[in-house]
Design a protein around this motif. Structure first.
Motif, PDB file in Angstrom:
ATOM      1  N   ASN A   5       0.743  -1.104  -0.116  1.00 19.62           N
ATOM      2  CA  ASN A   5      -0.073   0.110  -0.078  1.00 19.62           C
ATOM      3  C   ASN A   5       0.871   1.269  -0.099  1.00 19.62           C
ATOM      4  OD1 ASN A   5       0.929   0.548   3.039  1.00 19.62           O
ATOM      5  ND2 ASN A   5       0.125  -1.550   2.870  1.00 19.62           N
ATOM      6  N   SER A   6       0.318   2.359  -0.163  1.00 18.47           N
ATOM      7  CA  SER A   6       1.230   3.461  -0.145  1.00 18.47           C
ATOM      8  C   SER A   6       0.445   4.848   0.209  1.00 18.47           C
ATOM      9  CB  SER A   6       1.607   3.761  -1.840  1.00 18.47           C
ATOM     10  OG  SER A   6       0.343   3.764  -2.510  1.00 18.47           O
ATOM     11  N   VAL A   7      -0.349   4.891   1.309  1.00 16.87           N
ATOM     12  CA  VAL A   7      -0.971   5.845   1.794  1.00 16.87           C
ATOM     13  C   VAL A   7       0.044   6.970   2.410  1.00 16.87           C
ATOM     14  CG1 VAL A   7      -2.574   6.746   3.256  1.00 16.87           C
ATOM     15  CG2 VAL A   7      -3.157   4.812   2.018  1.00 16.87           C
ATOM     16  N   TYR A   8       1.265   6.232   3.133  1.00 13.89           N
ATOM     17  CA  TYR A   8       2.077   7.273   3.847  1.00 13.89           C
ATOM     18  C   TYR A   8       3.122   7.226   2.984  1.00 13.89           C
ATOM     19  CZ  TYR A   8      -1.714   7.170   7.090  1.00 13.89           C
ATOM     20  OH  TYR A   8      -2.987   7.044   7.735  1.00 13.89           O
ATOM     21  N   ARG A   9       3.581   8.515   2.327  1.00 12.51           N
ATOM     22  CA  ARG A   9       4.800   8.558   1.441  1.00 12.51           C
ATOM     23  C   ARG A   9       5.916   8.068   1.973  1.00 12.51           C
ATOM     24  NH1 ARG A   9       1.860  11.731  -2.284  1.00 12.51           N
ATOM     25  NH2 ARG A   9       0.374  13.624  -1.220  1.00 12.51           N
ATOM     26  N   ARG A  11       6.566   5.531   3.511  1.00  6.84           N
ATOM     27  CA  ARG A  11       6.634   4.272   3.465  1.00  6.84           C
ATOM     28  C   ARG A  11       6.715   3.795   1.805  1.00  6.84           C
ATOM     29  NH1 ARG A  11       4.851   0.892   6.998  1.00  6.84           N
ATOM     30  NH2 ARG A  11       4.971   1.607   9.167  1.00  6.84           N
ATOM     31  N   ALA A  12       5.881   4.564   1.224  1.00  3.73           N
ATOM     32  CA  ALA A  12       6.056   4.236  -0.478  1.00  3.73           C
ATOM     33  C   ALA A  12       7.353   4.580  -0.888  1.00  3.73           C
ATOM     34  CB  ALA A  12       4.863   5.092  -1.057  1.00  3.73           C
ATOM     35  N   ALA A  13       8.019   5.708  -0.368  1.00  2.00           N
ATOM     36  CA  ALA A  13       9.219   6.178  -0.880  1.00  2.00           C
ATOM     37  C   ALA A  13      10.474   5.289  -0.168  1.00  2.00           C
ATOM     38  CB  ALA A  13       9.503   7.458  -0.760  1.00  2.00           C
ATOM     39  N   ASP A  14      10.105   4.824   0.750  1.00  2.00           N
ATOM     40  CA  ASP A  14      11.285   4.064   1.565  1.00  2.00           C
ATOM     41  C   ASP A  14      12.175   4.851   1.965  1.00  2.00           C
ATOM     42  OD1 ASP A  14      12.167   1.715   3.046  1.00  2.00           O
ATOM     43  OD2 ASP A  14      13.056   0.765   1.293  1.00  2.00           O
ATOM     44  N   ILE A  97       5.036   8.697  11.747  1.00  2.00           N
ATOM     45  CA  ILE A  97       4.795   9.660  10.622  1.00  2.00           C
ATOM     46  C   ILE A  97       5.369  11.001  11.122  1.00  2.00           C
ATOM     47  CG2 ILE A  97       2.702  11.048   9.784  1.00  2.00           C
ATOM     48  CD1 ILE A  97       1.268   8.372  10.030  1.00  2.00           C
ATOM     49  N   MET A  98       5.489  11.475  12.379  1.00  2.00           N
ATOM     50  CA  MET A  98       5.868  12.550  12.871  1.00  2.00           C
ATOM     51  C   MET A  98       7.597  12.759  12.605  1.00  2.00           C
ATOM     52  SD  MET A  98       3.542  13.919  15.875  1.00  2.00           S
ATOM     53  CE  MET A  98       3.533  12.452  16.872  1.00  2.00           C
ATOM     54  N   GLU A  99       8.179  11.658  12.987  1.00  2.00           N
ATOM     55  CA  GLU A  99       9.599  11.652  12.945  1.00  2.00           C
ATOM     56  C   GLU A  99      10.125  11.537  11.306  1.00  2.00           C
ATOM     57  OE1 GLU A  99      10.599   8.845  16.414  1.00  2.00           O
ATOM     58  OE2 GLU A  99      11.715   8.031  14.328  1.00  2.00           O
ATOM     59  N   LYS A 241      -4.666   0.762   7.345  1.00  2.00           N
ATOM     60  CA  LYS A 241      -4.208   1.165   8.616  1.00  2.00           C
ATOM     61  C   LYS A 241      -2.946   0.748   9.082  1.00  2.00           C
ATOM     62  CE  LYS A 241      -5.351   2.150  13.316  1.00  2.00           C
ATOM     63  NZ  LYS A 241      -4.022   2.418  13.120  1.00  2.00           N
ATOM     64  N   VAL A 242      -2.063   1.721   9.789  1.00  2.00           N
ATOM     65  CA  VAL A 242      -0.867   1.258  10.182  1.00  2.00           C
ATOM     66  C   VAL A 242      -1.066   0.487  11.822  1.00  2.00           C
ATOM     67  CG1 VAL A 242       1.458   2.033  11.104  1.00  2.00           C
ATOM     68  CG2 VAL A 242      -0.024   3.339   9.364  1.00  2.00           C
ATOM     69  N   PHE A 243      -0.490  -0.519  11.813  1.00  2.00           N
ATOM     70  CA  PHE A 243      -0.500  -1.614  12.892  1.00  2.00           C
ATOM     71  C   PHE A 243       0.720  -1.332  13.597  1.00  2.00           C
ATOM     72  CE2 PHE A 243      -4.519  -2.895  11.282  1.00  2.00           C
ATOM     73  CZ  PHE A 243      -5.098  -3.236  12.479  1.00  2.00           C
ATOM     74  N   SER A 244       0.776  -0.835  14.786  1.00  4.84           N
ATOM     75  CA  SER A 244       2.104  -0.892  15.572  1.00  4.84           C
ATOM     76  C   SER A 244       2.081  -2.399  16.401  1.00  4.84           C
ATOM     77  CB  SER A 244       2.267  -0.130  16.662  1.00  4.84           C
ATOM     78  OG  SER A 244       2.056   1.292  16.331  1.00  4.84           O
TER      79      SER A 244
END
Lengths: 439, 166
Positions: A5-9, A11-14, A97-99, A241-244
């Motif tokens: 998935n790629s909602v949070y950039r 993660r998509a961009a690694d 996300i903030m980091e 959804k991000v699971f921790s």
């Protein structure tokens, strides 16, 4: 099978996207330019609504609906508040996300602010996240310099600016009205609802409150269209959804899954590396610590709001804590009870007194002094605490403990009837990394 | 810390809040940066700087875990004891640090006044369990017992950072 998935950039961009330039290279701030340049506030609100995005802080309320509750004709200023007080045990998704990707949160806040007609937004970040707060400070400043915050954003005549507000260590300030009280310079004790914050929130003005993960999901939704987002997941649980995941798994961390697409078993055993050699699964708190505990028979539950509810728990914040057979459910329950006793703000008597009672009873079980009557006492306590307080902290305190006694009654009965203290839980991490165990 | 200094810190952010009362927490955190804790005089100065009463300011200060109204060590080490960390040995880690620093197993300040060890509720670093946080620095983990020793040694060797962020 789990999908990518790629909602949070980030993660998509690694990669880490803390600067405006790196964020823009990953497609950042295009949604902001598109929305502020071409869309009306109402059109944007409709996009949120249509995406089906649900609040990721724990309650799962549809974000677009919540935003639409703000009165359109209000004379008072409207506010947007981001809940970055992530304090739920087992939850560390907002931190990431903030980091690594603070601009996606900022862009999401500009979009939400424009949609509801707010000119100022606040990010309330927990005091323990000072490191992340400094990253956000720098990102806010950079966004302002690049014209994405402030007046006349990207030449659109829209004004919106952000203030980062640091908390100072209080779980209750993650409860939305407790947060507002703290932000107003009061003790962070929850308010009686209604009125809800949408009508009377910050300084009695209409206020939209959303979690970090929720707001950060908005830019890709605007960019790719709400149907793209709604097309992922199930009808009632759209999107990702991000699971921790933490506890007794070999690869703890944050994993983003398409809702309904991955089972709890796949999350634990495929994504998070499974348990240590020779260990078997015992229990799992899937949505943070404030939800009913699950046992082995629940492992094939798909991760979405409705399936988890059917299994008797909640998706919550997605902070999944896993315990293997080296852990003790009575000790684990005691630890949670101690947490809620410590964090109860003291405003409502059932919670202030009840969390202490739960802790005391569990403590005496662990100390080998439990009595069979304690089960009845605990049941009576649950009924006197749950549903009797202003906020959800009390219900959250009861849920993991009442469910543990129900699901793992044999373990509790054994501890009480044998009357001997349980051994200390093992410390796999200390052993694995070569530390010496204390005798 | 004087009310004047606190006011000077608050002035640039004053217009970001509809009511002055919101400045109380930023003021407390700023004033705490001087010594790492707040004295009764500090509370009075914060009250003067925010136009609130000292009693009100103290009622706010006492609500939060990370505002200290009593002296603590030069550095504060918070060991997370929430469930994920407990499952990964946080109790041993806390016990180890407490006995090393010669404080009760619930935490306290070392005799030389250098280090305070305290329990913390979930620090949001469960992927690095067991974790600990020095003052409000980035949370570190997983921390082994020997690494915890190294952290305490480092803190003794280092000067206290200014301002103190807790």
């Amino acid at each position: 099978m789990p999908q990518l998935n790629s909602v949070y950039r980030h993660r998509a961009a690694d990669r880490v996207l803390t600067t405006v330039d790196t964020y823009r290279l990953s497609g950042g701030y295009l949604a902001l330019e598109k929305a502020l340049g071409e869309m009306t506030a109402d059109e944007l609100l409709y996009v949120f609504h249509r995406s089906g995005l649900r609040g990721r802080g724990g309650a799962g309320f549809p974000m677009g609906r919540k935003a639409s509750f703000l009165p359109k004709d209000a004379q008072l200023a409207k506010y947007l508040v981001c809940n970055a007080d992530e304090s739920e045990p087992g939850t560390f998704k907002d931190r990431e996300i903030m980091e690594l990707n603070p601009h996606q949160l900022i862009e999401g806040m500009v979009l939400a602010g424009y949609a509801i007609g707010a000119e100022r937004g606040y990010i309330y970040i927990r005091g323990e996240y000072e490191y992340q707060a400094q990253i956000l400070d720098a990102a806010i400043e950079a966004a302002r310099e690049s014209g994405y915050l402030g007046s006349d954003i990207a030449g659109s005549k829209v004004d919106f600016d952000l203030t980062l507000y640091r908390g100072a260590g209080a779980y209750i300030c993650g409860e939305e009205t407790g947060l507002l009280e703290s932000l107003e310079g009061k003790r962070g004790q929850p308010r009686l609802k209604p009125p809800f914050p949408a009508v009377k929130g910050l300084w009695a003005s209409p206020t939209l409150l959303n979690n970090v993960e929720t707001l950060a999901a908005l830019p890709p939704i605007v960019e790719n269209g709400p149907d793209w987002y709604a097309g992922m997941g199930t009808e009632k649980s759209p999107g990702t959804k991000v699971f921790s995941i933490s506890g007794h798994v070999t690869k703890p961390g944050n994993y983003e899954v398409v809702l309904g697409d991955t089972t709890l078993r796949e999350l634990i055993f495929d994504m998070a590396g499974g348990l240590r050699e020779g260990r078997s699964f015992k229990a799992c708190w899937v949505g943070g610590s404030s939800v009913p505990v699950l046992a082995e028979q629940h492992l094939d539950t798909p991760l979405d709001y409705e399936s988890l509810q059917e299994a008797g728990t909640f998706l919550g914040s997605g902070g999944c804590i896993v315990m293997d057979d080296s852990g003790c459910i009575v000790r684990a329950s005691l630890r949670l009870a101690s947490f809620y006793r410590h964090e109860s703000c003291g405003k409502c008597t059932p919670c202030r007194e009840g969390t202490g009672w739960m802790e005391n009873v569990l403590q005496r079980m662990v100390d080998g002094e439990g009595r069979m009557e304690d089960f009845e006492l605990m049941e009576a306590l649950f009924g006197r605490i749950g549903g009797k307080c202003l906020c959800a902290l009390a219900d959250g305190a009861v849920a993991p403990i009442s469910s543990a006694i129900r699901l793992f009654r044999k373990d509790f009965v054994r501890v009480v009837s044998e009357g001997s203290p349980l051994p200390q839980p093992m410390s796999p991490q200390l052993e694995m990394s070569g530390g010496r165990a204390n005798a | 810390m004087t009310a004047e200094e606190i006011r000077a810190h608050l002035d640039p952010i004053r217009d970001q809040f509809a009511e002055e009362r919101s400045l109380v927490l930023p003021a407390l955190k700023f004033a705490q940066g001087e010594k790492g804790h707040l004295t009764g005089d500090d509370v009075t100065e914060v009250a003067a700087a925010t136009n609130l009463t000292p009693a009100y300011v103290e009622s706010i200060a006492s609500f939060y875990d990370r505002i200290y109204l009593d002296p603590v060590g030069k550095r504060v080490v918070s060991v997370c004891v929430s469930l994920s960390c407990m499952l990964n040995g946080s109790d041993e880690l806390l016990e180890h640090l407490c006995s090393r620093e010669g404080v009760s197993h619930e935490g306290g300040t070392s005799a030389d006044g250098e280090i305070t060890v305290q329990e913390a509720q979930c620090l949001g670093a469960c992927d690095r369990a067991p974790c600990l946080q020095v003052d409000a620095e980035e949370t570190m983990g997983p921390v082994t017992l020997s690494e915890a020793d190294a952290v305490a040694d480092r803190l003794r060797a280092e000067p206290q950072p200014r301002p103190v962020l807790r």
